[in-house]
Design a protein around this motif. Structure first.
Motif, PDB file in Angstrom:
ATOM      1  N   GLN A 152      19.005   2.932  13.954  1.00  0.00           N
ATOM      2  CA  GLN A 152      17.826   3.612  13.415  1.00  0.00           C
ATOM      3  C   GLN A 152      16.569   3.240  14.197  1.00  0.00           C
ATOM      4  O   GLN A 152      15.720   4.097  14.464  1.00  0.00           O
ATOM      5  CB  GLN A 152      17.662   3.257  11.929  1.00  0.00           C
ATOM      6  CG  GLN A 152      16.496   3.934  11.227  1.00  0.00           C
ATOM      7  CD  GLN A 152      16.711   5.423  10.971  1.00  0.00           C
ATOM      8  OE1 GLN A 152      17.674   6.023  11.470  1.00  0.00           O
ATOM      9  NE2 GLN A 152      15.824   6.025  10.205  1.00  0.00           N
ATOM     10  N   ALA A 153      16.461   1.976  14.591  1.00  0.00           N
ATOM     11  CA  ALA A 153      15.302   1.555  15.388  1.00  0.00           C
ATOM     12  C   ALA A 153      15.254   2.309  16.711  1.00  0.00           C
ATOM     13  O   ALA A 153      14.183   2.758  17.151  1.00  0.00           O
ATOM     14  CB  ALA A 153      15.349   0.046  15.626  1.00  0.00           C
ATOM     15  N   MET A 154      16.402   2.450  17.374  1.00  0.00           N
ATOM     16  CA  MET A 154      16.439   3.176  18.638  1.00  0.00           C
ATOM     17  C   MET A 154      16.097   4.652  18.429  1.00  0.00           C
ATOM     18  O   MET A 154      15.350   5.256  19.224  1.00  0.00           O
ATOM     19  CB  MET A 154      17.815   3.037  19.292  1.00  0.00           C
ATOM     20  CG  MET A 154      17.938   3.696  20.653  1.00  0.00           C
ATOM     21  SD  MET A 154      16.841   2.993  21.906  1.00  0.00           S
ATOM     22  CE  MET A 154      17.761   1.501  22.343  1.00  0.00           C
ATOM     23  N   ARG A 155      16.627   5.252  17.389  1.00  0.00           N
ATOM     24  CA  ARG A 155      16.355   6.667  17.130  1.00  0.00           C
ATOM     25  C   ARG A 155      14.889   6.900  16.790  1.00  0.00           C
ATOM     26  O   ARG A 155      14.278   7.885  17.236  1.00  0.00           O
ATOM     27  CB  ARG A 155      17.277   7.170  16.017  1.00  0.00           C
ATOM     28  CG  ARG A 155      18.723   7.304  16.473  1.00  0.00           C
ATOM     29  CD  ARG A 155      19.691   7.488  15.333  1.00  0.00           C
ATOM     30  NE  ARG A 155      21.044   7.698  15.852  1.00  0.00           N
ATOM     31  CZ  ARG A 155      22.162   7.399  15.186  1.00  0.00           C
ATOM     32  NH1 ARG A 155      22.083   6.890  13.947  1.00  0.00           N
ATOM     33  NH2 ARG A 155      23.340   7.612  15.729  1.00  0.00           N
ATOM     34  N   LEU A 156      14.299   6.004  16.006  1.00  0.00           N
ATOM     35  CA  LEU A 156      12.879   6.126  15.697  1.00  0.00           C
ATOM     36  C   LEU A 156      12.031   5.982  16.958  1.00  0.00           C
ATOM     37  O   LEU A 156      11.041   6.694  17.140  1.00  0.00           O
ATOM     38  CB  LEU A 156      12.465   5.065  14.671  1.00  0.00           C
ATOM     39  CG  LEU A 156      12.868   5.320  13.221  1.00  0.00           C
ATOM     40  CD1 LEU A 156      12.545   4.102  12.359  1.00  0.00           C
ATOM     41  CD2 LEU A 156      12.153   6.551  12.671  1.00  0.00           C
ATOM     42  N   ALA A 157      12.421   5.041  17.831  1.00  0.00           N
ATOM     43  CA  ALA A 157      11.681   4.854  19.082  1.00  0.00           C
ATOM     44  C   ALA A 157      11.698   6.131  19.904  1.00  0.00           C
ATOM     45  O   ALA A 157      10.672   6.527  20.483  1.00  0.00           O
ATOM     46  CB  ALA A 157      12.276   3.687  19.866  1.00  0.00           C
ATOM     47  N   ARG A 212      19.691  11.667  16.840  1.00  0.00           N
ATOM     48  CA  ARG A 212      19.216  11.308  18.171  1.00  0.00           C
ATOM     49  C   ARG A 212      20.102  10.213  18.753  1.00  0.00           C
ATOM     50  O   ARG A 212      20.622   9.366  18.015  1.00  0.00           O
ATOM     51  CB  ARG A 212      17.766  10.823  18.120  1.00  0.00           C
ATOM     52  CG  ARG A 212      16.753  11.942  17.909  1.00  0.00           C
ATOM     53  CD  ARG A 212      15.345  11.411  17.878  1.00  0.00           C
ATOM     54  NE  ARG A 212      14.372  12.476  17.754  1.00  0.00           N
ATOM     55  CZ  ARG A 212      13.772  13.082  18.776  1.00  0.00           C
ATOM     56  NH1 ARG A 212      14.068  12.719  20.016  1.00  0.00           N
ATOM     57  NH2 ARG A 212      12.900  14.048  18.569  1.00  0.00           N
ATOM     58  N   PRO A 213      20.285  10.191  20.066  1.00  0.00           N
ATOM     59  CA  PRO A 213      21.141   9.165  20.665  1.00  0.00           C
ATOM     60  C   PRO A 213      20.570   7.768  20.445  1.00  0.00           C
ATOM     61  O   PRO A 213      19.363   7.562  20.492  1.00  0.00           O
ATOM     62  CB  PRO A 213      21.172   9.540  22.145  1.00  0.00           C
ATOM     63  CG  PRO A 213      19.981  10.422  22.355  1.00  0.00           C
ATOM     64  CD  PRO A 213      19.744  11.127  21.060  1.00  0.00           C
ATOM     65  N   ALA A 214      21.464   6.806  20.219  1.00  0.00           N
ATOM     66  CA  ALA A 214      21.064   5.419  19.992  1.00  0.00           C
ATOM     67  C   ALA A 214      21.478   4.501  21.131  1.00  0.00           C
ATOM     68  O   ALA A 214      21.330   3.284  21.045  1.00  0.00           O
ATOM     69  CB  ALA A 214      21.657   4.914  18.672  1.00  0.00           C
ATOM     70  N   LYS A 215      21.989   5.070  22.228  1.00  0.00           N
ATOM     71  CA  LYS A 215      22.451   4.277  23.363  1.00  0.00           C
ATOM     72  C   LYS A 215      21.270   3.647  24.089  1.00  0.00           C
ATOM     73  O   LYS A 215      20.337   4.343  24.484  1.00  0.00           O
ATOM     74  CB  LYS A 215      23.231   5.169  24.330  1.00  0.00           C
ATOM     75  CG  LYS A 215      23.677   4.482  25.614  1.00  0.00           C
ATOM     76  CD  LYS A 215      24.295   5.483  26.567  1.00  0.00           C
ATOM     77  CE  LYS A 215      24.754   4.835  27.867  1.00  0.00           C
ATOM     78  NZ  LYS A 215      23.620   4.211  28.599  1.00  0.00           N
ATOM     79  N   PRO A 216      21.277   2.313  24.294  1.00  0.00           N
ATOM     80  CA  PRO A 216      20.200   1.678  25.064  1.00  0.00           C
ATOM     81  C   PRO A 216      20.327   1.969  26.552  1.00  0.00           C
ATOM     82  O   PRO A 216      21.428   2.180  27.072  1.00  0.00           O
ATOM     83  CB  PRO A 216      20.377   0.181  24.768  1.00  0.00           C
ATOM     84  CG  PRO A 216      21.807   0.036  24.364  1.00  0.00           C
ATOM     85  CD  PRO A 216      22.224   1.335  23.743  1.00  0.00           C
ATOM     86  N   ALA A 217      19.181   1.952  27.243  1.00  0.00           N
ATOM     87  CA  ALA A 217      19.172   2.202  28.680  1.00  0.00           C
ATOM     88  C   ALA A 217      19.509   0.954  29.480  1.00  0.00           C
ATOM     89  O   ALA A 217      19.936   1.049  30.628  1.00  0.00           O
ATOM     90  CB  ALA A 217      17.809   2.734  29.106  1.00  0.00           C
TER      91      ALA A 217
END
Length: 370
Positions: A152-157, A212-217
């Motif tokens: 959720q943090a990644m999607r919100l970002a 939304r994707p949650a995969k980190p870069a």
């Protein structure tokens, strides 16, 4: 994958790199958002109020006491933006450690934001739900709650990328100890859909009805815990097997980390087997939980190494953005011919009068910022 750039370094004495002077994150006012505005996916794990359990006898982080938060039932994301004059557009979620019982909020949280802001990276500090049940019952997949918070943090970002002046495709993850475990979990299971079957599903940011994707870069993993199968800890728990989602990864751990010292090793081996670009720094001493800025130890300059890795892998630009009064580590400015050249680790400029640099005698045109 070609040109993986895999590297393994063992340090037996303190590095001679210059100490980076960190700019306090207090210069930026944090914006705090709840991860789940209406309710968490699962019922609260405790009815006790959130508290700081810090005691005078607790070990120090970076030479000072750190808040240790527990009974977190309302998870949040705190946004510490990079200074406008130094904003690279890169951002990172930060997961402090604490054994999934508490969160080392300063020593592995706000201190990390200091470093990230200094190198032009927006810090997204995540207060995820703790405590969790002990043993396997408190770990994914039996307990998906912390993975849900990370996703959720990644999607919100990504949903707020324009508002927060960050590039939605350049958001990574940084975690320490249990937070390192969570960072690896997000690196391998960003596509888990359990949350969509919970009452919190309407809060999940979507694009045309798809989460939304949650995969980190990218991932920076500090002394991770719970990755290796006990008691021998010579094999990786299959839950954390690298896969198509796993991003380029930077790992640090100390050889004398009594409980988790093999975790980074087994994960690094798995990354190599999966052809995921990775770099491991395995220090002779340091124990567990040495934080961002340990002094007079082999791992003293690990953030300098991580910054250099971020430049050389293209996560950060080849010419770093620097605040006018705070030159930072990394790749240098263009020499007189206008062509950018990388700094080598022995040409990095001094960051403190007590830590002079040692210029490369074979390089008369030092491209590093002075």
């Amino acid at each position: 994958m070609k040109n993986r750039g895999l590297a393994l370094t063992a340090f037996f004495f303190a590095a001679t790199l210059a100490t980076a002077t960190l700019v306090p994150a207090a210069h930026a006012q944090a914006t705090i958002l709840p991860l789940w505005p209406h309710a968490t996916p699962e019922p609260p794990q405790t009815t006790e109020p959130e508290i700081d359990t810090t005691k005078p006898t607790d070990a120090l982080f970076n030479g000072k006491r750190s808040q240790r938060l527990t009974n977190v039932t309302v998870p949040t994301i705190s946004v510490y933006p990079a200074p406008p004059s130094n904003n690279t557009g890169v951002a990172a979620l930060v997961f402090p450690g604490g054994g999934y019982v508490r969160l080392a909020w300063n020593g592995e949280g706000t201190d990390t934001c200091d470093w990230l802001n200094h190198i032009g990276v927006t810090c997204l500090l995540v207060k995820y739900r703790v405590p969790q049940p002990t043993g396997a019952a408190g770990h994914y997949p039996a307990d998906p709650s912390d993975l849900e918070d990370a996703q959720q943090a990644m999607r919100l970002a990504r949903a707020h990328a324009a508002e927060w002046h960050i590039n939605a495709e350049r958001i990574g993850v940084i975690g320490f100890s249990a937070g390192g475990n969570l960072a690896v979990l997000l690196s391998t299971h960003p596509d888990d859909v359990h949350v969509l079957s919970t009452p919190a599903a309407p809060d999940v940011p979507t694009i045309n009805g798809t989460p939304r994707p949650a995969k980190p870069a990218f991932a920076i993993i500090g002394y991770p815990a719970y990755l290796a199968v006990p008691p021998a800890e010579t094999e990786l728990d299959s839950v954390y097997t690298p896969n198509k989602f796993t991003p380029p990864t930077f790992l640090i751990q100390a050889e004398n980390d009594k409980n988790y010292g093999r975790n980074a090793l087994v994960y690094y081996r798995a990354l190599m087997d999966a052809h995921v670009p990775a770099e491991l720094h395995y220090f002779a001493t340091g124990g567990h939980g040495f934080g961002i800025d340990p002094s007079h130890t082999p791992e003293e300059h690990w953030t300098h190494l991580a910054t250099f890795w971020m430049h050389t892998t293209g996560i950060l630009p080849s010419e770093p953005h620097h605040e006018p009064h705070s030159p930072g580590p990394g790749l240098g400015s263009s020499p007189s011919n206008g062509q950018a050249q990388p700094c080598t680790m022995d040409t990095l400029p001094p960051q403190s009068p007590n830590h002079p640099a040692h210029p490369n005698p074979n390089n008369t045109d030092n491209p590093c910022p002075q």
